[in-house]
Design a protein around this motif. Structure first.
Motif, PDB file in Angstrom:
ATOM      1  N   ASN B  11     -20.258  40.248  64.430  1.00 28.30           N
ATOM      2  CA  ASN B  11     -19.367  39.117  64.594  1.00 28.30           C
ATOM      3  C   ASN B  11     -19.926  38.105  65.598  1.00 28.30           C
ATOM      4  N   THR B  12     -20.357  38.598  66.733  1.00 27.54           N
ATOM      5  CA  THR B  12     -20.883  37.720  67.784  1.00 27.54           C
ATOM      6  C   THR B  12     -22.119  36.963  67.317  1.00 27.54           C
ATOM      7  N   GLU B  13     -22.962  37.653  66.579  1.00 28.82           N
ATOM      8  CA  GLU B  13     -24.177  37.009  66.070  1.00 28.82           C
ATOM      9  C   GLU B  13     -23.818  35.779  65.240  1.00 28.82           C
ATOM     10  N   ILE B  14     -22.829  35.945  64.388  1.00 27.23           N
ATOM     11  CA  ILE B  14     -22.380  34.824  63.552  1.00 27.23           C
ATOM     12  C   ILE B  14     -21.749  33.729  64.401  1.00 27.23           C
ATOM     13  N   LYS B  15     -20.937  34.153  65.367  1.00 28.76           N
ATOM     14  CA  LYS B  15     -20.275  33.176  66.248  1.00 28.76           C
ATOM     15  C   LYS B  15     -21.300  32.315  66.985  1.00 28.76           C
ATOM     16  N   ILE B  16     -22.348  32.967  67.472  1.00 31.90           N
ATOM     17  CA  ILE B  16     -23.399  32.234  68.184  1.00 31.90           C
ATOM     18  C   ILE B  16     -24.077  31.229  67.249  1.00 31.90           C
ATOM     19  N   LYS B  17     -24.430  31.696  66.060  1.00 36.13           N
ATOM     20  CA  LYS B  17     -25.134  30.827  65.116  1.00 36.13           C
ATOM     21  C   LYS B  17     -24.282  29.637  64.695  1.00 36.13           C
ATOM     22  N   ASP B  18     -23.021  29.894  64.457  1.00 36.71           N
ATOM     23  CA  ASP B  18     -22.128  28.799  64.053  1.00 36.71           C
ATOM     24  C   ASP B  18     -22.001  27.739  65.137  1.00 36.71           C
ATOM     25  N   ALA B  19     -21.764  28.219  66.353  1.00 39.19           N
ATOM     26  CA  ALA B  19     -21.615  27.271  67.467  1.00 39.19           C
ATOM     27  C   ALA B  19     -22.913  26.522  67.705  1.00 39.19           C
ATOM     28  N   ALA B  20     -24.013  27.260  67.673  1.00 36.85           N
ATOM     29  CA  ALA B  20     -25.313  26.640  67.918  1.00 36.85           C
ATOM     30  C   ALA B  20     -25.615  25.580  66.863  1.00 36.85           C
ATOM     31  N   LYS B  21     -25.342  25.904  65.612  1.00 37.00           N
ATOM     32  CA  LYS B  21     -25.600  24.938  64.539  1.00 37.00           C
ATOM     33  C   LYS B  21     -24.805  23.658  64.763  1.00 37.00           C
ATOM     34  N   SER B  22     -23.531  23.838  65.051  1.00 32.31           N
ATOM     35  CA  SER B  22     -22.669  22.678  65.294  1.00 32.31           C
ATOM     36  C   SER B  22     -23.203  21.828  66.444  1.00 32.31           C
ATOM     37  N   LEU B  23     -23.607  22.479  67.522  1.00 35.55           N
ATOM     38  CA  LEU B  23     -24.111  21.741  68.681  1.00 35.55           C
ATOM     39  C   LEU B  23     -25.458  21.088  68.401  1.00 35.55           C
ATOM     40  N   PHE B  24     -26.352  21.813  67.772  1.00 30.60           N
ATOM     41  CA  PHE B  24     -27.664  21.243  67.447  1.00 30.60           C
ATOM     42  C   PHE B  24     -27.507  20.011  66.551  1.00 30.60           C
ATOM     43  N   LEU B  25     -26.603  20.119  65.587  1.00 27.78           N
ATOM     44  CA  LEU B  25     -26.389  18.986  64.678  1.00 27.78           C
ATOM     45  C   LEU B  25     -25.809  17.783  65.403  1.00 27.78           C
ATOM     46  N   ASN B  26     -24.915  18.047  66.336  1.00 28.67           N
ATOM     47  CA  ASN B  26     -24.258  16.944  67.039  1.00 28.67           C
ATOM     48  C   ASN B  26     -25.126  16.319  68.118  1.00 28.67           C
TER      49      ASN B  26
END
Lengths: 206, 206
Positions: B11-26
DNA sequence: AAATGAATTAATCAAATGATTAATAAAAAA
DNA sequence: TTTTTTATTAATCATTTGATTAATTCATTT
């Protein structure tokens, strides 16, 4: 820049700005450090803050000047009421492509940093002028006369800029899939100077 | 992603990736800190390094997946040999615009980070496939038959992508000069779904 | 239930970074 | 020439940032 205005600025001030602009364009704001700038311009780190107070302020000055210069060049062609629409198309296609070949990092840099900072854009009077230019008026006249297909002028302008600018932003991709050198790529872009006006005319002509 | 593959990732692995993707994109790679990611995904900072070793590696994983997903979607339409060229034009115009409306930061992010890192792009097999697709073949057939004007297919493909993608990258500018809300802007882009195929056909048809 | 391995946490490290300071050199004004 | 202002330097500060560590909790296996 003439001699009078130039005299206002010291040598180091110019050196800092030049180096900073080059770095900001290449790596973006966040990836550029003040020490990068100091090294590249061969000045002492403290000089940056002495002349510009902060990295942010230095960036904003560069951003404003770059944007202003870019928009000024953009608008020049649009308001010459002696040239026809087709002539303007040719002129701006040539001019913009030459401009971007000379400074290929500009479009990505501007669009990128504007995304995060849309406020600095508000102050530019040049921005809205494009839609009120002689160029757009000529298109709308053509629509009235029944020569051109009717479409919201914003689409018309967007399309022109799209086919001119976007290929440069994709240059790494295009160069990769077509196996082109930087030089080859520029030849391809130069080809487009003649092609784009034709394409646009075909798009709008009835 | 099906249940089996999902089970492989915590779960945490996915949470990290999702947040990171959103931040990297923004904000882009450099402007995003590991602490930003930890805060946004609500995990302990050390978890980032525990699962991904480094910020760089996390970024590269996200970049690869995002690029792969994007290119896959891009190529899908191009190789259906049952549809005509004009049908494909309609389909890809609709599909790409819908795709980018759903994730408007994607084009800028990809082009931006590819500029600095053209190597990761080499590994993508999908890249060169566009130029060898059924879509391009159909255009070239049309040229042989004398229906379409002859031009290097790279220009043909570039133009299509230009008029589809570029307006999104200019969205702050377009919204400003036309006084549009985000919603208005998307309506304008939706209009283009129907217009773009017509424009492209007019550009190539004799 | 006990033992083992995986996941999570708080604390900490070392390097990098934006910015400042106090001392010095150079230039301009008196 | 002397004084005053401006420009430049090296050293330093306070944060920030990517990453690690050692201790602790949780889950799984035996």
């Amino acid at each position: 820049m003439n001699i009078k205005t130039e005299a206002k600025y010291s040598n180091t001030e110019i050196k800092i700005k030049d180096a900073a602009k080059s770095l900001f364009l290449n790596k973006g704001y966040s990836a550029t450090t003040t020490r990068d700038i100091a090294r590249e311009s061969d000045i002492n780190l403290a000089m940056l803050n002495y002349y510009f107070r902060s990295k942010r302020r230095l960036f904003e000055i560069i951003m404003f000047e770059t944007l202003y210069e870019f928009l000024s060049k953009m608008v020049e062609v649009y308001n010459d009421d002696k040239t026809s629409l087709e002539k303007k198309l040719k002129l701006c296609s040539e001019k913009y492509i030459d401009m971007i070949i000379a400074e290929p990092l500009l479009p990505t840099f501007l669009l990128n940093e504007l995304k995060n900072n849309p406020t600095s854009f508000l102050k530019m009077p040049t921005t809205k002028m494009i839609m009120k230019s002689n160029f757009v008026a000529q298109y709308q006249e053509g629509v009235k006369k029944g020569i051109y297909r009717k479409v919201d002028p914003i689409h018309f302008v967007t399309n022109i800029l799209s086919v001119i600018v976007f290929p440069f932003m994709c240059s790494p991709i295009i160069m990769k899939i077509e196996n082109l050198s930087k030089k080859d790529f520029n030849i391809m872009m130069t080809e487009r100077k003649k092609l784009i006006p034709k394409w646009i005319i075909q798009m709008i002509k009835k």
